[in-house]
Design a protein around this motif. Structure first.
Motif, PDB file in Angstrom:
ATOM      1  N   LYS A  56       0.839  -1.203   0.000  1.00 20.71           N
ATOM      2  CA  LYS A  56       0.000   0.000   0.000  1.00 20.71           C
ATOM      3  C   LYS A  56       0.873   1.251   0.000  1.00 20.71           C
ATOM      4  O   LYS A  56       0.580   2.234  -0.686  1.00 20.71           O
ATOM      5  N   ASN A  57       1.952   1.203   0.749  1.00 22.39           N
ATOM      6  CA  ASN A  57       2.884   2.335   0.797  1.00 22.39           C
ATOM      7  C   ASN A  57       3.668   2.451  -0.506  1.00 22.39           C
ATOM      8  O   ASN A  57       3.770   3.534  -1.086  1.00 22.39           O
ATOM      9  N   ARG A  58       4.194   1.352  -0.997  1.00 24.72           N
ATOM     10  CA  ARG A  58       5.064   1.344  -2.175  1.00 24.72           C
ATOM     11  C   ARG A  58       4.331   1.782  -3.438  1.00 24.72           C
ATOM     12  O   ARG A  58       4.832   2.596  -4.215  1.00 24.72           O
ATOM     13  N   TYR A  59       3.146   1.254  -3.673  1.00 28.40           N
ATOM     14  CA  TYR A  59       2.442   1.508  -4.931  1.00 28.40           C
ATOM     15  C   TYR A  59       1.459   2.677  -4.879  1.00 28.40           C
ATOM     16  O   TYR A  59       1.124   3.242  -5.917  1.00 28.40           O
ATOM     17  N   LEU A  60       1.011   3.024  -3.658  1.00 26.88           N
ATOM     18  CA  LEU A  60      -0.044   4.031  -3.546  1.00 26.88           C
ATOM     19  C   LEU A  60       0.316   5.182  -2.614  1.00 26.88           C
ATOM     20  O   LEU A  60      -0.463   6.116  -2.466  1.00 26.88           O
ATOM     21  N   ASP A  61       1.471   5.093  -1.978  1.00 30.51           N
ATOM     22  CA  ASP A  61       1.935   6.126  -1.054  1.00 30.51           C
ATOM     23  C   ASP A  61       1.043   6.271   0.176  1.00 30.51           C
ATOM     24  O   ASP A  61       0.896   7.361   0.727  1.00 30.51           O
TER      25      ASP A  61
ATOM     26  N   ALA B 240      -8.359   3.766   3.157  1.00 26.98           N
ATOM     27  CA  ALA B 240      -9.051   3.641   1.859  1.00 26.98           C
ATOM     28  C   ALA B 240      -8.923   4.924   1.044  1.00 26.98           C
ATOM     29  O   ALA B 240      -8.722   4.874  -0.173  1.00 26.98           O
ATOM     30  N   LEU B 241      -9.002   6.079   1.714  1.00 25.84           N
ATOM     31  CA  LEU B 241      -8.876   7.357   0.995  1.00 25.84           C
ATOM     32  C   LEU B 241      -7.455   7.579   0.479  1.00 25.84           C
ATOM     33  O   LEU B 241      -7.268   8.072  -0.635  1.00 25.84           O
ATOM     34  N   GLU B 242      -6.452   7.230   1.263  1.00 28.79           N
ATOM     35  CA  GLU B 242      -5.074   7.355   0.758  1.00 28.79           C
ATOM     36  C   GLU B 242      -4.826   6.380  -0.385  1.00 28.79           C
ATOM     37  O   GLU B 242      -4.109   6.696  -1.334  1.00 28.79           O
ATOM     38  N   MET B 243      -5.425   5.204  -0.312  1.00 28.97           N
ATOM     39  CA  MET B 243      -5.299   4.236  -1.403  1.00 28.97           C
ATOM     40  C   MET B 243      -5.911   4.783  -2.689  1.00 28.97           C
ATOM     41  O   MET B 243      -5.297   4.708  -3.759  1.00 28.97           O
ATOM     42  N   VAL B 244      -7.121   5.329  -2.596  1.00 33.24           N
ATOM     43  CA  VAL B 244      -7.794   5.808  -3.807  1.00 33.24           C
ATOM     44  C   VAL B 244      -7.097   7.048  -4.362  1.00 33.24           C
ATOM     45  O   VAL B 244      -7.032   7.239  -5.582  1.00 33.24           O
ATOM     46  N   GLU B 245      -6.545   7.867  -3.487  1.00 32.75           N
ATOM     47  CA  GLU B 245      -5.784   9.031  -3.955  1.00 32.75           C
ATOM     48  C   GLU B 245      -4.558   8.582  -4.737  1.00 32.75           C
ATOM     49  O   GLU B 245      -4.259   9.116  -5.815  1.00 32.75           O
ATOM     50  N   GLY B 246      -3.855   7.592  -4.217  1.00 39.73           N
ATOM     51  CA  GLY B 246      -2.704   7.051  -4.940  1.00 39.73           C
ATOM     52  C   GLY B 246      -3.105   6.428  -6.259  1.00 39.73           C
ATOM     53  O   GLY B 246      -2.425   6.589  -7.276  1.00 39.73           O
ATOM     54  N   ALA B 247      -4.236   5.740  -6.275  1.00 41.12           N
ATOM     55  CA  ALA B 247      -4.688   5.078  -7.501  1.00 41.12           C
ATOM     56  C   ALA B 247      -5.024   6.081  -8.596  1.00 41.12           C
ATOM     57  O   ALA B 247      -4.662   5.891  -9.754  1.00 41.12           O
ATOM     58  N   ILE B 248      -5.706   7.161  -8.246  1.00 39.87           N
ATOM     59  CA  ILE B 248      -6.096   8.122  -9.294  1.00 39.87           C
ATOM     60  C   ILE B 248      -4.920   8.989  -9.715  1.00 39.87           C
ATOM     61  O   ILE B 248      -4.802   9.370 -10.873  1.00 39.87           O
ATOM     62  N   ASN B 249      -4.018   9.290  -8.793  1.00 42.26           N
ATOM     63  CA  ASN B 249      -2.900  10.179  -9.113  1.00 42.26           C
ATOM     64  C   ASN B 249      -1.726   9.483  -9.779  1.00 42.26           C
ATOM     65  O   ASN B 249      -0.934  10.141 -10.449  1.00 42.26           O
TER      66      ASN B 249
ATOM     67  N   ASN C 284      -3.410   6.447 -15.259  1.00 41.76           N
ATOM     68  CA  ASN C 284      -4.110   7.190 -16.304  1.00 41.76           C
ATOM     69  C   ASN C 284      -5.608   6.947 -16.162  1.00 41.76           C
ATOM     70  O   ASN C 284      -6.223   6.279 -16.992  1.00 41.76           O
ATOM     71  N   ALA C 285      -6.179   7.483 -15.079  1.00 43.48           N
ATOM     72  CA  ALA C 285      -7.576   7.199 -14.764  1.00 43.48           C
ATOM     73  C   ALA C 285      -8.348   8.482 -14.504  1.00 43.48           C
ATOM     74  O   ALA C 285      -7.801   9.454 -13.991  1.00 43.48           O
ATOM     75  N   SER C 286      -9.628   8.439 -14.848  1.00 41.25           N
ATOM     76  CA  SER C 286     -10.518   9.547 -14.527  1.00 41.25           C
ATOM     77  C   SER C 286     -11.350   9.234 -13.285  1.00 41.25           C
ATOM     78  O   SER C 286     -12.003  10.114 -12.732  1.00 41.25           O
ATOM     79  N   ALA C 287     -11.320   7.981 -12.851  1.00 36.26           N
ATOM     80  CA  ALA C 287     -11.989   7.572 -11.623  1.00 36.26           C
ATOM     81  C   ALA C 287     -11.192   6.431 -11.004  1.00 36.26           C
ATOM     82  O   ALA C 287     -10.497   5.690 -11.703  1.00 36.26           O
TER      83      ALA C 287
END
Length: 165
Positions: free
Chosen positions: A55-60, A77-86, A89-92
Motif C-alpha cells: 500500500k505504501n510502495r504503490y499508492l503512497d 481507503a482514501l489514501e489508497m484511492v488518492e494514490g490510484a487516481i494520481n 491514467n484514470a478519470s476515476a
C-alpha cells in the motif's frame, strides 16, 4: 443482483477510465468488469495491494496512517484511492480494505467489515468519498458483495461529483 453490463455501458457513455486499489477484494472488481465484452477500454489498471508495504510502495499510503487508524479504515481507503487516481491514467478510482475472513483481524476488526474510497476527476478537481460497510457471508461472498458494492457506488459518486463540479 448487479447488472455489470449496465455499469460498463455507463462507464463507456461517460468516458470513464477506472483504476482500482483492492485489498479485501484482491482484484475482483476488475475481474468482474472484465467479464463484460468491451470493458477493456474502461479499465486502466487494477492493483491488488494486501500488505502495508505494498500500500505504501504503490499508492503512497502512509505507515503513520496505517498505525494510527488501522488497515481497515476509511483513512487508509482514501489514501489508497488518492494514490490510484494520481499514479495512473484514470478519470476515476476506487479502493477497498477490509476483513473478508475467515477470522477477525488482529486489531479486532470483525469479519465482513470493508472500508471503501472513491475518487472522481472532473476537470482539474478530484472529488473523494468514503464509506464503511459490514457484509454477511463467507470469505468469498464478502469479497464478491464488496466488489459489486464498490462498482454500484462508483456510478453514484460519479453523478454526485458531476453535480458538485
Amino acid at each position: 443482483m448487479i447488472d455489470l453490463e449496465k455499469i460498463v455501458d455507463y462507464l463507456k457513455e461517460q468516458a470513464i477510465v477506472l483504476a482500482t486499489a483492492e485489498s479485501c477484494t484482491a482484484g475482483l472488481v476488475v475481474s468482474e468488469l472484465a467479464r463484460i465484452p468491451g470493458s477493456g477500454g474502461c479499465i486502466d489498471c487494477g492493483l491488488a495491494v494486501y500488505s502495508p508495504q505494498s500500500k505504501n510502495r504503490y499508492l503512497d499510503v502512509g505507515f503513520d496512517t496505517i498505525d494510527h487508524y488501522g488497515l481497515t479504515s476509511e483513512q487508509v481507503a482514501l489514501e489508497m484511492v488518492e494514490g490510484a487516481i494520481n499514479r495512473n491514467n484514470a478519470s476515476a478510482a476506487l479502493s477497498n480494505t477490509g476483513v473478508a475472513g475467515p477470522a477477525t483481524s488482529d486489531d479486532g476488526t470483525p469479519v465482513g467489515r470493508v472500508c471503501f474510497g472513491w475518487a472522481i476527476r472532473c476537470g482539474d478537481q478530484v472529488y473523494q468519498y468514503s464509506e464503511t460497510c459490514d457484509f454477511d457471508g463467507d470469505r468469498n461472498q464478502v469479497r464478491l458483495t464488496a466488489a459489486h458494492y464498490a462498482l454500484e457506488r462508483l456510478l453514484y459518486y460519479h453523478r454526485k461529483a458531476q453535480e458538485q463540479d
